[in-house]
Design an enzyme around this catalytic site. Structure first.
Site, PDB file in Angstrom:
ATOM      1  N   ALA A  20       0.980  -1.107  -0.050  1.00  0.00           N
ATOM      2  CA  ALA A  20      -0.080  -0.057   0.149  1.00  0.00           C
ATOM      3  C   ALA A  20       0.920   1.011   0.116  1.00  0.00           C
ATOM      4  O   ALA A  20       0.679   2.101  -0.803  1.00  0.00           O
ATOM      5  CB  ALA A  20      -0.780   0.133   1.194  1.00  0.00           C
ATOM      6  N   ASN A  47       5.542  -6.809   5.987  1.00  0.00           N
ATOM      7  CA  ASN A  47       4.859  -8.201   5.823  1.00  0.00           C
ATOM      8  C   ASN A  47       4.692  -8.370   4.348  1.00  0.00           C
ATOM      9  O   ASN A  47       4.694  -9.742   3.874  1.00  0.00           O
ATOM     10  CB  ASN A  47       3.441  -8.250   6.466  1.00  0.00           C
ATOM     11  CG  ASN A  47       3.639  -8.768   7.972  1.00  0.00           C
ATOM     12  OD1 ASN A  47       4.327  -9.605   8.270  1.00  0.00           O
ATOM     13  ND2 ASN A  47       2.452  -8.206   8.844  1.00  0.00           N
ATOM     14  N   GLY A  52       2.954 -14.268   0.263  1.00  0.00           N
ATOM     15  CA  GLY A  52       2.631 -15.255  -0.692  1.00  0.00           C
ATOM     16  C   GLY A  52       2.951 -14.616  -2.125  1.00  0.00           C
ATOM     17  O   GLY A  52       2.912 -15.034  -3.255  1.00  0.00           O
ATOM     18  N   GLY A  53       2.665 -13.395  -2.151  1.00  0.00           N
ATOM     19  CA  GLY A  53       2.715 -12.547  -3.587  1.00  0.00           C
ATOM     20  C   GLY A  53       1.586 -13.048  -4.305  1.00  0.00           C
ATOM     21  O   GLY A  53       1.781 -13.044  -5.750  1.00  0.00           O
ATOM     22  N   ARG A 287     -11.612 -18.649   5.787  1.00  0.00           N
ATOM     23  CA  ARG A 287     -10.892 -18.769   6.887  1.00  0.00           C
ATOM     24  C   ARG A 287     -11.228 -18.743   8.150  1.00  0.00           C
ATOM     25  O   ARG A 287     -11.010 -19.315   9.144  1.00  0.00           O
ATOM     26  CB  ARG A 287      -9.443 -17.725   6.860  1.00  0.00           C
ATOM     27  CG  ARG A 287      -8.741 -17.759   5.523  1.00  0.00           C
ATOM     28  CD  ARG A 287      -7.973 -16.668   5.280  1.00  0.00           C
ATOM     29  NE  ARG A 287      -6.774 -16.777   4.149  1.00  0.00           N
ATOM     30  CZ  ARG A 287      -5.728 -16.109   3.924  1.00  0.00           C
ATOM     31  NH1 ARG A 287      -6.073 -14.717   4.223  1.00  0.00           N
ATOM     32  NH2 ARG A 287      -4.934 -16.441   2.970  1.00  0.00           N
ATOM     33  N   ILE A 436      -3.438  -8.244  -1.238  1.00  0.00           N
ATOM     34  CA  ILE A 436      -2.551  -7.329  -1.841  1.00  0.00           C
ATOM     35  C   ILE A 436      -3.456  -6.473  -2.928  1.00  0.00           C
ATOM     36  O   ILE A 436      -3.200  -5.466  -3.242  1.00  0.00           O
ATOM     37  CB  ILE A 436      -1.624  -8.485  -2.642  1.00  0.00           C
ATOM     38  CG1 ILE A 436      -0.661  -9.144  -1.727  1.00  0.00           C
ATOM     39  CG2 ILE A 436      -0.756  -7.749  -3.753  1.00  0.00           C
ATOM     40  CD1 ILE A 436       0.122 -10.345  -2.422  1.00  0.00           C
TER      41      ILE A 436
END
Length: 481
Positions: A20, A47, A52-53, A287, A436
């Site tokens: 960000a 972070n 994990g991109g 989740r 992301i």
């Protein structure tokens, strides 16, 4: 304090150098602003660097090539269903601009994504795009290069201490400490002639407590929220912490379990209660639901997949295996013996699950069965799983222009925020790979909004005139694709 007493002056100040923060800095710099980024750590990316991109985006052309039918509306519905309390205006922006930020990374930064799509828990269809090597640094590094080319000044070891405001509440400067040695810190003040953007991340390490499985970064960024609150910012969803249901008690930090479970076990295998040998939850649900079901058990659940499941994932899965965490067994009996699972019950669970795979219909928990899935056969692979603190759902409240709001719902002039430091976008549960996307979407919005602010040329302690705002595609309805 007079205007001339600031130690430094710049157009835009960004707090944080993750997805960000860098997106905001790049957009503001491309618009002609001078930008200083303050990063409290001694390295870039926070972070975001160790993530994990992977990002969720509706790319109808690529998805059609893979036989996937998707839309921004469907993505919106998935995020709202999982989040339960999300702000729909903010969610719409994430979905509408998801493809735009994906293309931004591809075309403007040359970032390569795998020619495959993943469907993580809670998503209705595959829409998650994984960067090569599944490493967030492969996105952060090109962004850092672009920031450097735009003369963005990134300061490491520089911690935000306070935000200065006019008597009308307009954000105009910051005080920061330069941590040169562990026992000595220098302070400096920096004027922001246009705006301040908060992009400091979350505080999951602090929120998790001493005894929880925690994120791999030990220091918390929660102090920036307290600073924002002193500046008048409203906080939202602070009571919610997301637990990542794919960590393992057999390793520290990010490790291998998160990718192994997410890409192999959850789609192509199953998870059992060690006390009963039975499944206990839809392995592909959101989740929050998975984590709560796992934490209701008395011991660590065991995830199981077979060789065919690994082959479905591809060669990349072998980079996320460790024989002390992801163990291989030639028979189900050997797996049951090692994990002390009731063998007969486990055999029945396997037979039942395989029957669901053959029918592509999970009659017990409603888990979507992937098209490539086949009944499980030896050899088997297992991993012990347990949720760990992953992300904080709460933060400062923002509007669709990424402007920080006060407790009355009014804009705090020249103060913006983006990324995990904000709340309201994901509600009580964030879907995998949406972080992301959200960071990039609102980081770019914040940077663009900051850039259109008028410079403060008069004495800063006088009343500032009306705060300039523009609408950034805050539409009420979603386009079909």
């Amino acid at each position: 304090m007079s205007k001339t007493s600031w130690d430094e002056s710049t157009d835009v100040i960004v707090i944080g150098s993750g997805f960000a923060g860098l997106a905001a800095a790049i957009e503001a710099a491309q618009a002609g602003c001078s930008v200083i980024v303050l990063e409290k750590r001694d390295s870039y990316g926070g972070n975001s660097w160790i993530s994990g991109g992977a990002l969720a985006a509706v790319d109808v052309v690529m998805q059609s090539r893979h036989g996937v039918v998707d839309s921004t509306r469907l993505m919106f519905e998935d995020m709202m269903r999982a989040g339960r309390t999300n702000d729909p205006e903010l969610v719409r922006l994430v979905c509408i601009h998801s493809f735009e930020v994906l293309q931004w990374l591809r075309q403007d930064f040359g970032i390569e994504f795998m020619d495959r799509l993943e469907q993580l828990g809670g998503h209705s269809v595959p829409r998650c795009h994984s960067v090569e090597e599944i490493q967030g640094r492969n996105i952060i590094n090109p962004m850092l290069e672009r920031a450097a080319s735009l003369k963005v000044d990134i300061r490491l070891n520089t911690c935000l201490e306070e935000i200065y405001q006019t008597s009308q509440g307009t954000a105009i400067a910051v005080r920061a400490s330069l941590v040169s040695t562990p026992d000595r810190a220098e302070s400096l003040t920096i004027e922001a002639k246009k705006a301040i953007i908060l992009a400091s991340g979350g505080f999951s390490g602090e929120a998790a407590g001493k005894d929880a499985l925690r994120t791999s970064l030990s220091d918390s960024t929660g102090e920036t929220l307290r600073i924002a609150e002193r500046a008048g910012a409203a906080l939202i969803d602070m009571e919610h912490l997301q637990m990542l249901p794919c960590a393992s008690p057999d390793e520290q930090g990010r490790g291998v379990a998160a990718v192994f479970a997410s890409y192999a076990i959850f789609p192509y295998g199953f998870m059992v209660n060690p006390a009963t040998g039975k499944r206990f939850v839809n392995e592909w649900t959101d989740r929050k639901t998975r984590a709560e079901a796992m934490m209701a058990l008395e011991n660590f659940p065991v995830g199981i997949v077979d060789q065919q499941g690994l082959e479905n994932v591809g060669e990349m899965i072998h980079e996320h295996m460790d024989d002390t965490v992801t163990r291989r067994f030639d028979s189900l009996a050997a797996l049951a013996d090692y994990h002390q699972l009731p063998e007969k019950a486990l055999e029945e669970t396997l037979q039942t699950y395989n029957s669901y795979v053959e029918k592509h219909l999970d009659e017990e928990f409603g888990k979507p069965i992937p098209a490539k899935a086949k009944p499980l056969n030896p050899p088997f692979y297992s991993v012990r799983l347990w949720p760990k603190a992953h992300s904080t759902m709460g933060g400062v409240r923002i509007n669709p222009q990424a402007a920080v709001l006060d407790k009355a719902g009014k804009v705090i002039p020249r103060f913006y925020a983006a990324g995990e430091v904000t709340g309201g976008i994901h509600g009580v549960c964030r879907l995998g790979c949406c972080a992301i996307t959200e960071c990039l979407v609102f980081g770019r919005i914040a940077g663009r909004q900051a850039a259109i602010e008028d410079d403060i040329h008069e004495e800063w302690d006088e009343q500032i005139s009306s705060h300039q705002e523009i609408k950034f595609q805050a539409v009420e309805t979603l386009p079909p694709g």
